[in-house]
Scaffold this motif. Structure first.
Motif, PDB file in Angstrom:
ATOM      1  N   ARG A   1      -3.135   1.372  12.893  1.00  0.00           N
ATOM      2  CA  ARG A   1      -2.005   2.278  12.671  1.00  0.00           C
ATOM      3  C   ARG A   1      -2.144   3.538  13.521  1.00  0.00           C
ATOM      4  O   ARG A   1      -1.145   4.037  14.067  1.00  0.00           O
ATOM      5  N   ASP A   2      -3.372   4.028  13.658  1.00  0.00           N
ATOM      6  CA  ASP A   2      -3.604   5.205  14.491  1.00  0.00           C
ATOM      7  C   ASP A   2      -3.283   4.915  15.954  1.00  0.00           C
ATOM      8  O   ASP A   2      -2.928   5.822  16.713  1.00  0.00           O
TER       9      ASP A   2
ATOM     10  N   ASP B   1      -9.860  -2.013   5.403  1.00  0.00           N
ATOM     11  CA  ASP B   1      -9.159  -0.728   5.402  1.00  0.00           C
ATOM     12  C   ASP B   1      -9.341   0.060   6.689  1.00  0.00           C
ATOM     13  O   ASP B   1      -8.376   0.594   7.253  1.00  0.00           O
ATOM     14  N   ALA B   2     -10.586   0.142   7.150  1.00  0.00           N
ATOM     15  CA  ALA B   2     -10.872   0.941   8.347  1.00  0.00           C
ATOM     16  C   ALA B   2     -10.159   0.361   9.564  1.00  0.00           C
ATOM     17  O   ALA B   2      -9.604   1.101  10.391  1.00  0.00           O
TER      18      ALA B   2
ATOM     19  N   LEU C   1      -7.711  -6.086   1.852  1.00  0.00           N
ATOM     20  CA  LEU C   1      -7.945  -4.650   1.678  1.00  0.00           C
ATOM     21  C   LEU C   1      -9.371  -4.414   1.186  1.00  0.00           C
ATOM     22  O   LEU C   1     -10.000  -5.280   0.600  1.00  0.00           O
TER      23      LEU C   1
ATOM     24  N   ASN D   1       2.642  -1.259  14.170  1.00  0.00           N
ATOM     25  CA  ASN D   1       3.319  -1.440  12.886  1.00  0.00           C
ATOM     26  C   ASN D   1       2.561  -2.485  12.080  1.00  0.00           C
ATOM     27  O   ASN D   1       2.665  -3.686  12.354  1.00  0.00           O
TER      28      ASN D   1
ATOM     29  N   ASN E   1       2.792   2.081   2.327  1.00  0.00           N
ATOM     30  CA  ASN E   1       2.942   2.549   3.700  1.00  0.00           C
ATOM     31  C   ASN E   1       4.270   2.038   4.268  1.00  0.00           C
ATOM     32  O   ASN E   1       4.619   0.873   4.114  1.00  0.00           O
TER      33      ASN E   1
ATOM     34  N   THR F   1       0.820  -1.209   0.000  1.00  0.00           N
ATOM     35  CA  THR F   1       0.000   0.000   0.000  1.00  0.00           C
ATOM     36  C   THR F   1       0.859   1.267   0.000  1.00  0.00           C
ATOM     37  O   THR F   1       0.341   2.363   0.130  1.00  0.00           O
TER      38      THR F   1
ATOM     39  N   ILE G   1      -7.408  -1.486   9.582  1.00  0.00           N
ATOM     40  CA  ILE G   1      -5.962  -1.276   9.455  1.00  0.00           C
ATOM     41  C   ILE G   1      -5.603   0.143   9.855  1.00  0.00           C
ATOM     42  O   ILE G   1      -4.622   0.375  10.568  1.00  0.00           O
ATOM     43  N   LYS G   2      -6.411   1.110   9.419  1.00  0.00           N
ATOM     44  CA  LYS G   2      -6.162   2.506   9.799  1.00  0.00           C
ATOM     45  C   LYS G   2      -6.258   2.677  11.306  1.00  0.00           C
ATOM     46  O   LYS G   2      -5.464   3.381  11.935  1.00  0.00           O
ATOM     47  N   GLN G   3      -7.257   2.023  11.907  1.00  0.00           N
ATOM     48  CA  GLN G   3      -7.433   2.123  13.357  1.00  0.00           C
ATOM     49  C   GLN G   3      -6.215   1.570  14.099  1.00  0.00           C
ATOM     50  O   GLN G   3      -5.762   2.157  15.090  1.00  0.00           O
TER      51      GLN G   3
END
Length: 322
Positions: free
Chosen positions: A141-142, A134-135, A130, A146, A55, A53, A137-139
């Protein structure tokens, strides 16, 4: 069992969409080495790696706690000898048997809070997840985790790259190199034996039963495996995972039909042998309809060579029979 098939089909269709949209991106590794005392080897950490991605994550040291979100990643970690560092796996992990004792984090709809509570140094996600994931994974990372999204491989070479990257991220470079070399040797041995076959057989692979019969076209692992075995995939003129009409299958007249859903559909091969309208198909007339293990023939991990050998025995029993 229906849920397992739904996950498998969703994964396959996700790979189609990602390929069609041109979203595949190369994984890159940028390792920062720091010198230690004179006479000692330099450490590869801190290590920065970029996933599919785009990232980037930076690992300050080799991870001590790892969450694997898909069975193929888990099998790679076990093969590298990292079982003690695995703190969480997906609900669909079933190999090796010891994985049953690991904390479960869900399937496609994974439990973000559970993963965070496990306090992993590294989370290995997968490109096939994915979209729906997605949501989450973002959570993660936030929350400071890692999260590395592993590329959905469609060839042995891409699996080798994945293994090398996971090996580097976990400070198991040598073990990863040895695993890759072993697989390359096994593939070469099988391919050499298959190369002696003079007449190519036409093969059709069913990854879901009627009425919606899905198969593997070009740019899939199954297609590459069939080609390695010196056979012809009758769906290779189409891209990715596609649904094929029964009449078209009969028209293309495969010599061998492989099914991969026998783990949740009883008598999978028998259903094809007795399917209405298939009586004229060469594979049916010769009873060359074989159910193969879906895990070893599709999971992007170290057991793929086992799956390749199983396919070889199914397609060319006269050459590969023990």
């Amino acid at each position: 069992m229906k849920k397992i098939w739904q996950l498998w089909l969703a994964t396959a269709l996700a790979a189609i969409l990602l390929t069609a949209c041109g979203q595949e991106k190369a994984e890159t590794v940028d390792s920062k080495t720091t010198e230690t005392e004179v006479g000692q080897e330099a450490s590869q950490f801190p290590l920065t790696i970029k996933d599919v991605t785009d990232n980037e994550i930076t690992l300050e040291e080799a991870p001590k706690a790892i969450v694997s979100m898909i069975p193929s990643n888990t099998e790679i970690l076990y093969a590298l000898g990292l079982e003690e560092k695995i703190v969480g796996v997906s609900d669909y992990d079933n190999y090796p048997e010891e994985v049953a004792s690991k904390e479960k984090i869900g399937g496609q709809e994974f439990n973000v809070e559970k993963i965070i509570s496990l306090n992993p140094d590294l989370v290995l996600a997968h490109e096939s997840g994915l979209g729906v994931g997605d949501a989450g994974i973002k959570q993660m990372r936030d929350a400071g985790l890692n999260v590395y999204v592993v590329k959905s491989a469609v060839s042995f070479d891409e699996v080798y790259d994945t293994m090398a990257t996971i090996g580097q991220a976990t400070d198991m470079n040598k073990e990863a190199e040895e695993m890759v070399q072993t697989m390359k040797d096994e593939v070469a041995t099988i391919q050499e034996k298959a190369s002696t076959i003079k007449e190519k057989k036409k093969v059709f692979t069913e990854v879901s039963p009627a009425p919606e019969i899905y198969t593997a076209g070009n740019n899939t692992f199954m297609n590459e495996m069939i080609e390695i075995l010196n056979a012809e995939n009758i769906a290779s003129d189409q891209e990715g995972w596609i649904m094929m009409d029964p009449e078209e299958i009969v028209k293309r007249n495969p010599d061998v039909i492989l099914t991969t859903y026998g783990n949740y559909v009883p008598n999978a091969a028998e259903q094809v042998l007795t399917r209405e309208g298939f009586g004229t198909v060469t594979a049916v007339k010769n009873k060359a309809v074989i159910d193969v293990d879906a895990d070893t023939t599709s999971r992007q991990g170290p057991r793929l060579t086992e799956g390749l050998l199983e396919l070889a025995k199914a397609i060319h029993p006269e050459v590969f029979s023990e």
